[in-house]
Design a protein around this motif. Structure first.
Motif, PDB file in Angstrom:
ATOM      1  N   HIS A  19       0.693 -11.387   8.955  1.00  0.00           N
ATOM      2  CA  HIS A  19       0.866 -10.048   8.382  1.00  0.00           C
ATOM      3  C   HIS A  19       2.353  -9.718   8.295  1.00  0.00           C
ATOM      4  CE1 HIS A  19      -3.411  -8.997   8.514  1.00  0.00           C
ATOM      5  NE2 HIS A  19      -3.437  -9.657   9.658  1.00  0.00           N
ATOM      6  N   SER A  20       2.710  -8.999   7.245  1.00  0.00           N
ATOM      7  CA  SER A  20       4.101  -8.595   7.063  1.00  0.00           C
ATOM      8  C   SER A  20       4.478  -7.527   8.081  1.00  0.00           C
ATOM      9  CB  SER A  20       4.300  -8.052   5.646  1.00  0.00           C
ATOM     10  OG  SER A  20       3.624  -6.804   5.503  1.00  0.00           O
ATOM     11  N   VAL A  21       5.759  -7.242   8.163  1.00  0.00           N
ATOM     12  CA  VAL A  21       6.224  -6.187   9.075  1.00  0.00           C
ATOM     13  C   VAL A  21       5.585  -4.845   8.729  1.00  0.00           C
ATOM     14  CG1 VAL A  21       8.231  -4.840   9.805  1.00  0.00           C
ATOM     15  CG2 VAL A  21       8.395  -7.331   9.609  1.00  0.00           C
ATOM     16  N   LEU A  22       5.555  -4.501   7.447  1.00  0.00           N
ATOM     17  CA  LEU A  22       4.990  -3.215   7.052  1.00  0.00           C
ATOM     18  C   LEU A  22       3.505  -3.153   7.356  1.00  0.00           C
ATOM     19  CD1 LEU A  22       6.870  -2.465   3.704  1.00  0.00           C
ATOM     20  CD2 LEU A  22       7.409  -1.724   6.039  1.00  0.00           C
ATOM     21  N   GLU A  23       2.793  -4.237   7.168  1.00  0.00           N
ATOM     22  CA  GLU A  23       1.384  -4.259   7.554  1.00  0.00           C
ATOM     23  C   GLU A  23       1.241  -4.052   9.056  1.00  0.00           C
ATOM     24  OE1 GLU A  23      -0.970  -7.191   4.491  1.00  0.00           O
ATOM     25  OE2 GLU A  23       0.432  -8.128   5.896  1.00  0.00           O
ATOM     26  N   ARG A  24       2.079  -4.714   9.836  1.00  0.00           N
ATOM     27  CA  ARG A  24       1.972  -4.615  11.294  1.00  0.00           C
ATOM     28  C   ARG A  24       2.201  -3.194  11.795  1.00  0.00           C
ATOM     29  NH1 ARG A  24       5.631  -9.981  12.645  1.00  0.00           N
ATOM     30  NH2 ARG A  24       4.211 -11.497  11.667  1.00  0.00           N
ATOM     31  N   VAL A  25       3.121  -2.467  11.191  1.00  0.00           N
ATOM     32  CA  VAL A  25       3.432  -1.129  11.709  1.00  0.00           C
ATOM     33  C   VAL A  25       2.665  -0.007  11.019  1.00  0.00           C
ATOM     34  CG1 VAL A  25       5.721  -1.807  12.494  1.00  0.00           C
ATOM     35  CG2 VAL A  25       5.461  -0.869  10.195  1.00  0.00           C
ATOM     36  N   TRP A  26       2.014  -0.317   9.876  1.00  0.00           N
ATOM     37  CA  TRP A  26       1.309   0.740   9.156  1.00  0.00           C
ATOM     38  C   TRP A  26      -0.197   0.570   9.107  1.00  0.00           C
ATOM     39  CZ3 TRP A  26       4.946   0.919   4.256  1.00  0.00           C
ATOM     40  CH2 TRP A  26       6.150   1.547   4.613  1.00  0.00           C
ATOM     41  N   THR A  27      -0.665  -0.651   8.931  1.00  0.00           N
ATOM     42  CA  THR A  27      -2.105  -0.826   8.660  1.00  0.00           C
ATOM     43  C   THR A  27      -2.809  -1.748   9.647  1.00  0.00           C
ATOM     44  OG1 THR A  27      -1.808  -2.710   7.138  1.00  0.00           O
ATOM     45  CG2 THR A  27      -1.672  -0.483   6.200  1.00  0.00           C
ATOM     46  N   ARG A  28      -2.118  -2.216  10.668  1.00  0.00           N
ATOM     47  CA  ARG A  28      -2.722  -3.062  11.689  1.00  0.00           C
ATOM     48  C   ARG A  28      -2.607  -2.373  13.046  1.00  0.00           C
ATOM     49  NH1 ARG A  28      -6.254  -6.370  10.144  1.00  0.00           N
ATOM     50  NH2 ARG A  28      -5.880  -7.746  11.913  1.00  0.00           N
ATOM     51  N   PRO A  29      -3.593  -2.579  13.923  1.00  0.00           N
ATOM     52  CA  PRO A  29      -3.506  -2.007  15.265  1.00  0.00           C
ATOM     53  C   PRO A  29      -2.493  -2.778  16.111  1.00  0.00           C
ATOM     54  CG  PRO A  29      -5.485  -3.329  15.058  1.00  0.00           C
ATOM     55  CD  PRO A  29      -4.846  -3.328  13.701  1.00  0.00           C
ATOM     56  N   ALA A  30      -2.115  -2.180  17.236  1.00  0.00           N
ATOM     57  CA  ALA A  30      -1.135  -2.806  18.124  1.00  0.00           C
ATOM     58  C   ALA A  30      -1.415  -2.391  19.556  1.00  0.00           C
ATOM     59  CB  ALA A  30       0.284  -2.405  17.727  1.00  0.00           C
ATOM     60  N   SER A  42      -6.152  -0.062   1.355  1.00  0.00           N
ATOM     61  CA  SER A  42      -6.613   0.213  -0.001  1.00  0.00           C
ATOM     62  C   SER A  42      -5.654  -0.416  -1.007  1.00  0.00           C
ATOM     63  CB  SER A  42      -6.652   1.731  -0.234  1.00  0.00           C
ATOM     64  OG  SER A  42      -5.331   2.245  -0.259  1.00  0.00           O
ATOM     65  N   PRO A  43      -6.085  -0.533  -2.254  1.00  0.00           N
ATOM     66  CA  PRO A  43      -5.166  -1.053  -3.279  1.00  0.00           C
ATOM     67  C   PRO A  43      -3.888  -0.235  -3.382  1.00  0.00           C
ATOM     68  CG  PRO A  43      -7.422  -1.054  -4.102  1.00  0.00           C
ATOM     69  CD  PRO A  43      -7.444  -0.337  -2.789  1.00  0.00           C
ATOM     70  N   GLU A  44      -3.991   1.100  -3.209  1.00  0.00           N
ATOM     71  CA  GLU A  44      -2.797   1.939  -3.257  1.00  0.00           C
ATOM     72  C   GLU A  44      -1.857   1.621  -2.101  1.00  0.00           C
ATOM     73  OE1 GLU A  44      -5.885   3.063  -3.415  1.00  0.00           O
ATOM     74  OE2 GLU A  44      -6.096   4.090  -5.339  1.00  0.00           O
ATOM     75  N   ASP A  45      -2.443   1.406  -0.900  1.00  0.00           N
ATOM     76  CA  ASP A  45      -1.612   1.059   0.253  1.00  0.00           C
ATOM     77  C   ASP A  45      -0.903  -0.275   0.036  1.00  0.00           C
ATOM     78  OD1 ASP A  45      -2.191   3.321   1.796  1.00  0.00           O
ATOM     79  OD2 ASP A  45      -4.052   2.432   2.529  1.00  0.00           O
ATOM     80  N   ARG A  46      -1.642  -1.249  -0.481  1.00  0.00           N
ATOM     81  CA  ARG A  46      -1.037  -2.566  -0.710  1.00  0.00           C
ATOM     82  C   ARG A  46       0.074  -2.478  -1.765  1.00  0.00           C
ATOM     83  NH1 ARG A  46      -3.319  -6.520   1.947  1.00  0.00           N
ATOM     84  NH2 ARG A  46      -5.508  -6.428   2.596  1.00  0.00           N
ATOM     85  N   ARG A  47      -0.181  -1.709  -2.803  1.00  0.00           N
ATOM     86  CA  ARG A  47       0.832  -1.569  -3.841  1.00  0.00           C
ATOM     87  C   ARG A  47       2.081  -0.890  -3.283  1.00  0.00           C
ATOM     88  NH1 ARG A  47      -2.289   0.038  -7.352  1.00  0.00           N
ATOM     89  NH2 ARG A  47      -2.126   2.287  -7.111  1.00  0.00           N
ATOM     90  N   GLY A  48       1.877   0.127  -2.439  1.00  0.00           N
ATOM     91  CA  GLY A  48       3.020   0.798  -1.835  1.00  0.00           C
ATOM     92  C   GLY A  48       3.846  -0.140  -0.981  1.00  0.00           C
ATOM     93  N   MET A  49       3.179  -0.977  -0.175  1.00  0.00           N
ATOM     94  CA  MET A  49       3.913  -1.908   0.684  1.00  0.00           C
ATOM     95  C   MET A  49       4.644  -2.963  -0.139  1.00  0.00           C
ATOM     96  SD  MET A  49       1.497  -2.408   4.069  1.00  0.00           S
ATOM     97  CE  MET A  49      -0.064  -2.614   3.198  1.00  0.00           C
ATOM     98  N   GLU A  50       4.056  -3.362  -1.269  1.00  0.00           N
ATOM     99  CA  GLU A  50       4.704  -4.359  -2.123  1.00  0.00           C
ATOM    100  C   GLU A  50       5.916  -3.780  -2.839  1.00  0.00           C
ATOM    101  OE1 GLU A  50       1.529  -5.491  -4.653  1.00  0.00           O
ATOM    102  OE2 GLU A  50       0.511  -6.742  -3.151  1.00  0.00           O
ATOM    103  N   GLU A  51       5.861  -2.479  -3.155  1.00  0.00           N
ATOM    104  CA  GLU A  51       6.934  -1.874  -3.945  1.00  0.00           C
ATOM    105  C   GLU A  51       8.072  -1.329  -3.093  1.00  0.00           C
ATOM    106  OE1 GLU A  51       4.918   0.985  -6.345  1.00  0.00           O
ATOM    107  OE2 GLU A  51       4.200  -0.499  -7.789  1.00  0.00           O
ATOM    108  N   ILE A  52       7.816  -1.113  -1.805  1.00  0.00           N
ATOM    109  CA  ILE A  52       8.884  -0.663  -0.905  1.00  0.00           C
ATOM    110  C   ILE A  52       9.940  -1.759  -0.789  1.00  0.00           C
ATOM    111  CG2 ILE A  52       9.406  -0.354   1.563  1.00  0.00           C
ATOM    112  CD1 ILE A  52       8.557   2.216   0.403  1.00  0.00           C
ATOM    113  N   ARG A  53      11.191  -1.376  -0.860  1.00  0.00           N
ATOM    114  CA  ARG A  53      12.279  -2.353  -0.742  1.00  0.00           C
ATOM    115  C   ARG A  53      12.507  -2.651   0.743  1.00  0.00           C
ATOM    116  NH1 ARG A  53      17.002   0.431  -4.039  1.00  0.00           N
ATOM    117  NH2 ARG A  53      16.088   2.244  -3.015  1.00  0.00           N
ATOM    118  N   PHE A  54      11.864  -3.708   1.214  1.00  0.00           N
ATOM    119  CA  PHE A  54      11.998  -4.087   2.614  1.00  0.00           C
ATOM    120  C   PHE A  54      12.983  -5.246   2.732  1.00  0.00           C
ATOM    121  CE2 PHE A  54      11.034  -6.554   6.375  1.00  0.00           C
ATOM    122  CZ  PHE A  54      10.957  -5.572   7.346  1.00  0.00           C
ATOM    123  N   ILE A  55      14.054  -5.021   3.471  1.00  0.00           N
ATOM    124  CA  ILE A  55      15.063  -6.049   3.727  1.00  0.00           C
ATOM    125  C   ILE A  55      15.118  -6.256   5.228  1.00  0.00           C
ATOM    126  CG2 ILE A  55      17.490  -6.704   3.481  1.00  0.00           C
ATOM    127  CD1 ILE A  55      17.601  -4.747   1.083  1.00  0.00           C
TER     128      ILE A  55
END
Length: 467
Positions: A294-305, A262-275
């Motif tokens: 896909h980014s790391v946060l996408e892989r562990v939060w919003t993508r299957p594995a 969702s837009p909220e999920d995407r905004r959250g992943m963009e605003e998290i300080r990921f180093i």
């Protein structure tokens, strides 16, 4: 954003010594659900919790028989019979631990070091349970109430670490006792101690066991090498085909129902300080792998594995005998996201194995009865807004929205209780769940208690208004 309430904030900080003594006493009980030798310890753990809840003031505390290991149920009605009801779910059993692999402490000899308590279950999930108890005490102290602002129920099971085999039947049989306006699942992680980041969803899971048989018995490789079916080689070949060269899962139809964030999920992943370096250090992952694009946060939060978690064949514990083994096996865990279904994915896996395994082998593919569907908290529910406000108040910053990469019985509880589920835990990625030297940050527990205390008061009003 509300300012913190000093009476709520100060309660756990002023009593941190006794509160940690309680946690240490509970962690000392080796409630390992996977080991029959610890069955009595799981019982002792349940009895310890029952006594602690009675001492806190719960008016109903019961031990529920699951035909397995003990689940603790507790209830403390609000003074107002029309008050909303909140059900808290977590667990008191722990994973097995090997003393020789622990460097800081023995697993069931908890110790406090540099603001962290080490010990099996300190974070997953005895610390999370006690954060709720401390929050309740802070809530009562700060408000002067003799009972919580909401009717509060706890469901703390003793079989989560073995897949909760009896939980579904239990909650269906006791649905009337578990009725609630909202459920809080506390078997999840925070992103960090500094970020006010609310978890809004957990992945589901399918756990499968694959056994492949080749020769009718182990055979000296000098007799048949190159001409006999080797089940270990076939198992490795099959598992290697589970992903393509872009690390996408190759089960036909697997991605057909994967919902976009969702837009909220995407905004959250963009605003998290990921180093990247910080994440690798916290998780001890060594390197980043996974689905391309896909980014790391996408892989562990919003993508299957799909992960292979066990692979056995030959003589893993003894000197090799130089044989072609008769049997090999693997355990596979598939992590699912909305809108995937655990039942559908299991059927996709069955069909794929049947079509991919080569002739000349026999196999069995079994699945756990504890597979879980993914779950996402309704984005516009007032309970979620209440949790965001509580976290913001504690950390004095606006709340972001994140997901959790692990699983929890959130979908089961939402369906059975017919109520939305909030996800709030006090674990951190660096707490080493299921590994040696598990620990919990004391600050996470204190912040958790403060957040949950604000939430109890706020839910009372917000849930009334939404009726």
């Amino acid at each position: 954003m509300q300012e913190p309430d000093p009476a709520v904030h100060d309660y756990p900080y002023d009593r941190v010594g006794p509160l940690l003594d309680d946690l240490a006493a509970w962690v000392r009980i080796p409630s390992v659900s996977a080991d029959p030798a610890h069955e009595r310890d799981v019982t002792r753990s349940a009895r310890w919790l029952q006594a602690h809840l009675l001492e806190t003031g719960f008016t109903e505390v019961e031990e529920w028989d699951t035909h397995g290991l003990q689940t603790v149920f507790a209830c403390w009605p609000a003074e107002d019979p029309d008050a909303p009801t909140v059900l808290v779910y977590s667990h008191h059993d722990v994973r097995a631990a090997k003393d020789q692999e622990w460097q800081e402490v023995a697993p069931f000899a908890p110790a406090l070091r540099q603001g962290r308590m080490y010990g099996r279950g300190a974070s997953d999930a005895k610390g999370q349970v006690l954060a709720h108890v401390w929050a309740l005490r802070a809530h009562l102290e700060a408000t002067g109430r003799s009972a919580p602002a909401v009717t509060l129920k706890y469901l703390i099971e003793g079989e989560e670490e073995v897949g909760s085999p009896h939980l579904a039947d239990l909650v269906r049989e006791r649905a009337d006792r578990l009725a609630a306006d909202v459920v809080i699942v506390s078997d999840t992680m925070l992103w960090s101690l500094q970020e006010a980041a609310v978890c809004t969803g957990v992945r589901g899971s399918v756990n499968a066991h694959l056994q492949i048989r080749g020769p009718r018995r182990d055979i000296h490789s000098g007799v048949v090498a190159g001409a006999a079916p080797n089940p270990l080689t076939e198992t490795c070949r099959l598992l290697g085909l589970l992903h393509d060269d872009q690390d996408r899962i190759t089960l036909p139809g697997f991605y057909d129902t994967v919902a976009q964030p969702s837009p909220e999920d995407r905004r959250g992943m963009e605003e998290i300080r990921f180093i990247t370096d910080n994440w690798l250090e916290r998780t001890r992952s060594r390197s980043i792998q996974g689905e391309a694009g896909h980014s790391v946060l996408e892989r562990v939060w919003t993508r299957p594995a799909a992960e292979v978690v066990t692979l056995l064949g030959g003589d893993p514990d003894d000197p090799a005998r130089g044989v072609v083994p008769a049997v090999a096996s693997a355990d596979i865990t598939l992590r699912l996201v909305p809108d995937q279904s655990a039942d559908n994915v299991m059927e996709q896996l069955r069909k794929w194995v049947a079509e991919t395994i080569r002739d000349g082998f026999e196999y069995e593919l079994s699945t756990s009865n504890t597979n879980q569907d993914p779950y996402a908290t309704p984005a516009d529910h007032p309970a979620l807004s209440a949790l965001e406000a509580a976290m913001s108040r504690t950390l004095r910053r606006p709340a972001l929205r994140i997901r959790n990469g692990g699983g929890a019985p959130a979908a089961l509880l939402a369906e059975t209780v017919d109520a939305p589920v909030l996800l709030y835990g006090t674990g951190l990625p660096e707490d080493h769940w299921h590994d040696s030297d598990e620990k919990v940050e004391v600050q996470a527990l204190l912040q958790g208690a403060e957040t949950l205390a604000y939430l109890l008061e706020d839910l009372s009003g917000r849930l009334r208004e939404s009726r």
